[in-house]
Scaffold this active site. Structure first.
Site, short mmCIF file in Angstrom:
data_model
loop_
_atom_site.label_atom_id
_atom_site.label_comp_id
_atom_site.label_asym_id
_atom_site.label_seq_id
_atom_site.Cartn_x
_atom_site.Cartn_y
_atom_site.Cartn_z
N LYS A 1 2.20 11.79 6.76
CA LYS A 1 1.69 11.49 8.03
C LYS A 1 2.49 12.52 9.30
CE LYS A 1 -0.07 7.42 7.12
NZ LYS A 1 -1.39 7.14 6.58
N TYR B 1 0.68 -1.00 -0.02
CA TYR B 1 -0.14 -0.05 0.03
C TYR B 1 0.90 1.26 -0.09
CZ TYR B 1 -3.54 3.72 0.96
OH TYR B 1 -4.28 4.58 1.13
N ASP C 1 9.56 4.12 0.40
CA ASP C 1 8.31 4.95 0.98
C ASP C 1 8.43 4.66 2.42
OD1 ASP C 1 5.83 5.47 1.94
OD2 ASP C 1 4.70 4.48 0.44
N1 PLP Z 1 2.54 5.16 1.91
C1 PLP Z 1 2.34 4.53 2.78
C2 PLP Z 1 3.44 3.38 3.50
C3 PLP Z 1 1.18 4.77 3.52
O1 PLP Z 1 1.01 3.91 4.77
C4 PLP Z 1 0.31 5.75 3.30
C5 PLP Z 1 -1.02 5.89 3.98
O2 PLP Z 1 -1.54 5.04 5.04
C6 PLP Z 1 0.40 6.37 2.10
C7 PLP Z 1 1.69 6.12 1.45
C8 PLP Z 1 -0.48 7.50 1.67
O3 PLP Z 1 -0.48 8.58 2.34
P1 PLP Z 1 -1.72 9.42 2.21
O4 PLP Z 1 -2.96 8.86 2.99
O5 PLP Z 1 -1.31 10.65 3.08
O6 PLP Z 1 -1.95 9.94 1.04
#
Ligand code: PLP
Length: 438
Positions: free
Chosen positions: A271, A164, A244
């Site tokens: 976050k 994700y 990420d």
């Molecule tokens: N990348 C990871 C690893 C995430 O856990 C999340 C959200 O939970 C995102 C990207 C996406 O972030 P946002 O919800 O701020 O778009």
């Protein structure tokens, strides 16, 4: 049917009673749900917050506690999926936001906080020689992918099954909502398989996008050998390695890349780094990020009305400089490690096959045998997750139904001990249904 062997009938009955009890105690949350359903599909605007019978409506938070519309109090073990690292009422963050508000919002120009926050992030993440801000982790990943595609002149992206990376970057299965890049997906934590795919696809591969620990997908740590193999193979073939760290950047002062000693080419953030306000950022090698330098001929454009929104920039800078110090990071993550040990111990003591996974302050709570090396290894039945979730909510502990927990700096050892005791009680009460081996 849940697919959970011969005890399903009992489990369904217990679940039905748990749902009823939940609903009866929460008429106001139920009313909010009905009202929202009139204007939003299923009353929902953020898929992950949906759960049956209906989600809680929160009215207030303070420290590491939450109060719902029915006046019930919860210890917050979700921590807004890691964005709530500072808790709900940190005075330094509140003061920074109030100050920024007083100075006027939507200024429509550069503000004094964005350079400060960029410098603070750079100092913690030396692989990020330059940084750019955006509005979410999703956007950060989209921009990192775009940067890699522009830099390499290639178009495809290697991702991992079940990963994700945001609202339009979810790889749990094919979805028309996923951004239409050419993706190649392979199993997580399989170094040989990933290296083989990188070598096979190198001619068209712009980037490998990977979380050094899969967060939402189950708090599944990446094997250091696997991650090092990705680094070596991408470097050999001129493919950009994107870490990420939207979730994992909190796991040490310099994120998981700091712990692993691996410098990715690009990193995406989100976050808590915006202090609890909407936030995203991507950073990395100077030669890649410089493409966005607007002084250069043919610079890549990266627009976004709220990229440098003054509230997130001010809160983020205050948080990183004055609250989430390296000492605080060590303390928070040690507390998470102790909680994980206590949850696994509760499983051993009750004979229920519990797997508390994750690293530091991010935990996955699974009721099954291990090992879990990739999302496909997660076999906890949905009905078991639901019962555990409802029973823990009943005891005043809030976390995600999928078994996702993250701690805030307001979470105390006492909170963790109480959570572990409540969890053990649930296992003792329902062990036979949850899968006791004793
Ligand atoms: N990348 C990871 C690893 C995430 O856990 C999340 C959200 O939970 C995102 C990207 C996406 O972030 P946002 O919800 O701020 O778009």
């Amino acid at each position: 049917m849940t697919g959970f062997d011969g005890r399903n009938a009992d489990l369904e009955q217990v679940l039905a009673e748990a749902r009823l009890r939940y609903a009866q105690r929460r008429p106001r949350s139920a009313a909010h749900d009905r009202e929202a359903q009139a204007s939003m599909p299923g009353g929902n605007t953020r898929t992950v917050l949906h759960h049956g019978p209906f989600p809680l409506t929160f009215l207030r938070g303070e420290g590491a506690r939450l109060w719902d519309a029915d006046g019930l109090e919860y210890r917050d073990f979700l921590g807004e999926y890691t964005a709530g690292l500072y808790g709900h009422s940190n005075p330094v963050i509140a003061e920074a936001v109030e100050h920024a508000l007083r100075d006027g919002i939507v200024l429509g120009g550069r503000n004094r906080h964005e350079g400060e926050l960029a410098a603070l992030i750079r100092a913690r993440f030396p692989s990020c020689e330059l940084i750019r801000f955006c509005n979410s982790g999703t956007e950060a990943n989209l921009m990192a992918i775009g940067a890699a595609r522009a830099f390499t002149g290639r178009d495809a992206v290697l991702v991992f099954d079940g990963a994700y990376h945001g609202g339009v970057l979810s790889f749990a299965g094919p979805s028309p909502v996923t951004a239409p890049y050419p993706f190649v997906s392979v199993p997580y934590n399989d170094a040989a398989g990933a290296v083989e795919a990188i070598e096979r696809e190198a001619g068209r591969l712009a980037a490998v996008l990977v979380e050094p620990m899969m967060g939402s997908a189950g708090a599944i740590p990446g094997d250091p050998v696997f991650l090092a193999a990705l680094r070596a193979a991408t470097a050999r073939h001129g493919v950009a390695l994107i870490f990420d760290e939207v979730m994992t950047s909190r796991l040490s002062p310099g994120g998981l890349q700091g712990v692993l000693g691996i410098a990715p080419d690009l990193t995406s953030f989100g976050k808590y780094l915006g202090g609890g306000l909407s936030f995203g950022a991507f950073g990395g090698r100077r030669d890649i990020l410089e493409r966005f330098d607007p002084r250069r001929a043919g610079a890549l454009a990266h627009a976004g009305t709220f990229n440098n929104n003054v509230l997130s920039m001010a809160a983020g800078a205050a948080g990183l400089s004055r609250v989430y110090t390296p000492e605080r990071a060590a303390d928070l993550n040690a507390r998470g490690d102790r909680l994980r040990d206590a949850l696994n111990a509760a499983g051993r003591a009750t004979g229920v096959p519990v797997l508390a996974t994750g690293i530091g302050s991010i935990l996955g709570l699974h009721v099954q045998q291990g090992p879990v090396r990739r999302p496909a290894d997660l076999t906890t039945p949905p009905a078991v997750r639901e019962l555990l979730h409802l029973e823990m909510i009943e005891r005043g502990f809030y976390f995600a139904r999928r078994g996702f927990l993250s701690l805030s700096i307001e979470t105390t050892d006492r909170d963790c001990a109480d959570f572990a005791a409540a969890f053990r009680e649930v296992l003792s009460d329902w062990g036979a249904l949850l899968g006791s081996t004793s």
